[in-house]
Design an enzyme around this catalytic site. Sequence first.
Site: not given
Ligand SMILES: NC(=O)C1=CN([C@@H]2O[C@H](COP(=O)(O)OP(=O)(O)OC[C@H]3O[C@@H](n4cnc5c(N)ncnc54)[C@H](O)[C@@H]3O)[C@@H](O)[C@H]2O)C=CC1
Ligand SMILES: O=C([O-])CC(=O)C(=O)O
Length: 360
Positions: A224, A128, A164, A197
């Site tokens: 989430h 985001r 995730i 969370d």
């Molecule tokens: N579940 C949770 O509590 C949380 C979830 N997230 C989510 O995690 C995700 C990743 O966040 P960040 O690492 O900060 O993003 P980021 O953009 O820094 O990294 C994402 C990675 O995924 C890779 N990627 C994109 N398409 C791909 C594919 N088809 N196959 C393999 N790799 C691919 C990108 O090249 C990049 O290296 C986001 O959707 C974010 O919203 C983030 C924080 C908490």
């Molecule tokens: O807020 C976001 O976009 C990433 C996330 O899921 C978190 O930090 O809980």
Amino acid sequence: MSVHQTSDVNARIARIASHLNPPIPKLEGDAPGCLTRANCRSKGAAPGFKVAILGAAGGIGQPLSMLMKINPLISVLHLYDVVNTPGVTADISHMDTGAVVRGFLGASQLEGALTGMDLVIIPAGVARKPGMTRDDLFNINAGIVKSLSEGVARFCPKALVNIISNPVNSTVPIAAEVFKKAGTYDPKRLLGVTKLDVVRANTFVAEVLGVDPRDVDVPVVGGHAGITILPLLSQVKPPSAFTPKEVEYLTDRIQNGGTEVVEAKAGAGSATLSMAFAAAKFAESCLRALRGDAGIIECAYIDSQVTEIPYFASKVRLGRGGIEEVLPLGPLNDYERESLEKAKKELASSIEKGVAFVKK
Ligand SMILES: NC(=O)C1=CN([C@@H]2O[C@H](COP(=O)(O)OP(=O)(O)OC[C@H]3O[C@@H](n4cnc5c(N)ncnc54)[C@H](O)[C@@H]3O)[C@@H](O)[C@H]2O)C=CC1
Ligand SMILES: O=C([O-])CC(=O)C(=O)O
């Protein structure tokens, strides 16, 4: 140098080179069932688990890869992304811990990344920026999670999967639908990671109580995103009473913890370091459960019958087969019951959106 010494040196160089530029492993010695290998390991037949991180070069992926490289339960760590895995792999592989690290770049190497894995962690996808909701990520991340789940169904259908990528409320149903289509779906093995969370809730509650966050346990249920994140403050351990003002403050802060980070990062992404920490703790619980440790309880977003909503986050007991028991929600107070009703409405539509994406 004798002929013998020369061939020793050549063999050593070849061994090192194979780590620097690893061929796609076939892992032919692996039993087809991941659980079988986990069972073997618990009897001392093999030294550790095989874990793949998909999206390993990203903001979460890099610190998570580092934390997994430190984990002594892991013998093989596969780092997969569509960019930059050679660099991340070379970097992480210099850490003098036990796990062997191999990098995989792009869709043509997904098979190698996934074959033989016990646990697959998926933080792939876009994050985001201020002003966006997690659902605004759906258009891009739904397709990414769908294609990676297709890979899991083909190449390691028995692996435990930790999702995730956001919006988790929709991406877990997407993965489930893909596995159903492929005939590999096992609801016990698919877990949406909501551990951040819980980590946040423990931290914020500890601040209010003036205690060490490591001594606090807050169950967080629902989903989430925003109002679907339901901290059950009436069930905090150690048992604690909060004023209505404290409940309001804590609920708001826990529900909007992600947004707090997104705004503070001001366009540079969302939570990465605390998420990597949370994902590493969650993965550790999954691996300890696969090893056969007893009493492993975590909150996770799963295929659920705890409410009438088909996917729901709540406490689960993990074991060798993945989720072995979904624990009941326990007694809720009036405030929590009301919040649950609101959360269920939003969850239902996020789930439907995910299911429809795969079925269309
Ligand atoms: N579940 C949770 O509590 C949380 C979830 N997230 C989510 O995690 C995700 C990743 O966040 P960040 O690492 O900060 O993003 P980021 O953009 O820094 O990294 C994402 C990675 O995924 C890779 N990627 C994109 N398409 C791909 C594919 N088809 N196959 C393999 N790799 C691919 C990108 O090249 C990049 O290296 C986001 O959707 C974010 O919203 C983030 C924080 C908490
Ligand atoms: O807020 C976001 O976009 C990433 C996330 O899921 C978190 O930090 O809980």
